[in-house]
Design a protein around this motif. Sequence first.
Motif, PDB file in Angstrom:
ATOM      1  N   ALA A  81       0.821  -1.213   0.000  1.00 12.29           N
ATOM      2  CA  ALA A  81       0.000   0.000   0.000  1.00 12.29           C
ATOM      3  C   ALA A  81       0.858   1.267   0.000  1.00 12.29           C
ATOM      4  CB  ALA A  81      -0.930  -0.009   1.208  1.00 12.29           C
ATOM      5  N   ALA A 107     -10.334   1.398  -1.654  1.00 20.69           N
ATOM      6  CA  ALA A 107     -10.281   2.325  -0.521  1.00 20.69           C
ATOM      7  C   ALA A 107     -11.584   2.333   0.265  1.00 20.69           C
ATOM      8  CB  ALA A 107      -9.966   3.737  -1.020  1.00 20.69           C
ATOM      9  N   ASP A 108     -12.697   2.045  -0.414  1.00 19.01           N
ATOM     10  CA  ASP A 108     -14.012   2.057   0.242  1.00 19.01           C
ATOM     11  C   ASP A 108     -14.437   0.684   0.757  1.00 19.01           C
ATOM     12  OD1 ASP A 108     -14.265   4.756  -0.270  1.00 19.01           O
ATOM     13  OD2 ASP A 108     -15.301   4.461  -2.182  1.00 19.01           O
ATOM     14  N   ASP A 109     -13.565  -0.310   0.591  1.00 17.41           N
ATOM     15  CA  ASP A 109     -13.912  -1.680   1.013  1.00 17.41           C
ATOM     16  C   ASP A 109     -13.966  -1.752   2.538  1.00 17.41           C
ATOM     17  OD1 ASP A 109     -13.958  -4.428   1.647  1.00 17.41           O
ATOM     18  OD2 ASP A 109     -12.956  -4.924  -0.238  1.00 17.41           O
ATOM     19  N   LEU A 112     -11.453  -4.230   4.186  1.00 15.05           N
ATOM     20  CA  LEU A 112     -10.066  -3.777   4.302  1.00 15.05           C
ATOM     21  C   LEU A 112      -9.927  -2.817   5.472  1.00 15.05           C
ATOM     22  CD1 LEU A 112      -7.196  -3.752   3.168  1.00 15.05           C
ATOM     23  CD2 LEU A 112      -7.877  -1.892   1.640  1.00 15.05           C
ATOM     24  N   SER A 113     -10.932  -1.955   5.672  1.00 17.18           N
ATOM     25  CA  SER A 113     -10.888  -1.014   6.793  1.00 17.18           C
ATOM     26  C   SER A 113     -10.835  -1.747   8.124  1.00 17.18           C
ATOM     27  CB  SER A 113     -12.120  -0.095   6.758  1.00 17.18           C
ATOM     28  OG  SER A 113     -12.143   0.666   5.581  1.00 17.18           O
ATOM     29  N   VAL A 120      -5.545   0.788   4.652  1.00 16.67           N
ATOM     30  CA  VAL A 120      -6.603   1.500   3.937  1.00 16.67           C
ATOM     31  C   VAL A 120      -6.336   3.008   3.927  1.00 16.67           C
ATOM     32  CG1 VAL A 120      -8.267   2.031   5.791  1.00 16.67           C
ATOM     33  CG2 VAL A 120      -9.089   1.399   3.536  1.00 16.67           C
ATOM     34  N   VAL A 123      -4.142   3.517   0.961  1.00 14.06           N
ATOM     35  CA  VAL A 123      -4.907   3.304  -0.266  1.00 14.06           C
ATOM     36  C   VAL A 123      -5.812   4.497  -0.545  1.00 14.06           C
ATOM     37  CG1 VAL A 123      -6.621   1.842  -1.403  1.00 14.06           C
ATOM     38  CG2 VAL A 123      -4.801   0.794  -0.063  1.00 14.06           C
ATOM     39  N   ARG A 124      -6.415   5.056   0.487  1.00 12.70           N
ATOM     40  CA  ARG A 124      -7.281   6.224   0.299  1.00 12.70           C
ATOM     41  C   ARG A 124      -6.487   7.425  -0.197  1.00 12.70           C
ATOM     42  NH1 ARG A 124     -10.816   5.354   5.840  1.00 12.70           N
ATOM     43  NH2 ARG A 124     -12.314   3.865   4.940  1.00 12.70           N
TER      44      ARG A 124
END
Length: 235
Positions: A81, A107-109, A112-113, A120, A123-124
């Motif tokens: 990442a 990023a919205d998963d 993953l958060s 994350v 990734v965001r």
Amino acid sequence: RAVSEEDCAQAKTLLEELAAPAEANGFGYHPALLTLASLYETGFEPAIEQDGGLAARYYLELLEREMQKQSLSATLLNEAATQLCSLVKAEKASFSEDEVKRIEALADDPELSTRAPAVVGWVRFASAEARRLWREATEEPEVRERRLAREAAKEAAREKQLRDEQEAAASALASAEELRMQGNDACRQGQLPGNAAAKQHLARAVEFYNEATEVLSACLESGSRLRMVPDKAAE
């Protein structure tokens, strides 16, 4: 021993086969993507040329497939990442809109958060940068011209503010140094043998030192005047 171009190319092909999904006649071992990404990020002579865009795509694919397999350690996930983020930030990866949407989806998963909050976050950041770069690459010429003009004006204002802050800091340091020297002189006079006004000189030295401290404190407390100096020093 030295690695020949043929050996290097063969090793790359084997890694690609190892990483390819089973439905693409590969072995489906997605951690091999991390090795491929690293090789393309730095380059490996004589057969693998440095290619930041391809490296970023391998990192993205690795993260996507990891959400299905979940076999990598948190350390390797974080490495993928952060490297993806670094490549996007350095503008070494030119993503298509579909690829930008893939990063945004990752990023919205929510999974993953939950599984890797630190990952994350990177990734965001990569998602926001990739979307910005894509938007700038596809904007109309007149829109680009206005944006560049705004950025130039903003940078000019930033440089002016920095110069003003540096001048304020330099002025405060010079004043404090002058007061310190006057304090040192008064202190030395107060310590001379037989000086009848020793107490007055020493008291005056303390006043000079206090005044020097107040000058520096006032400069530091005026946060609006010195916001950018520490940032520029860090750069």
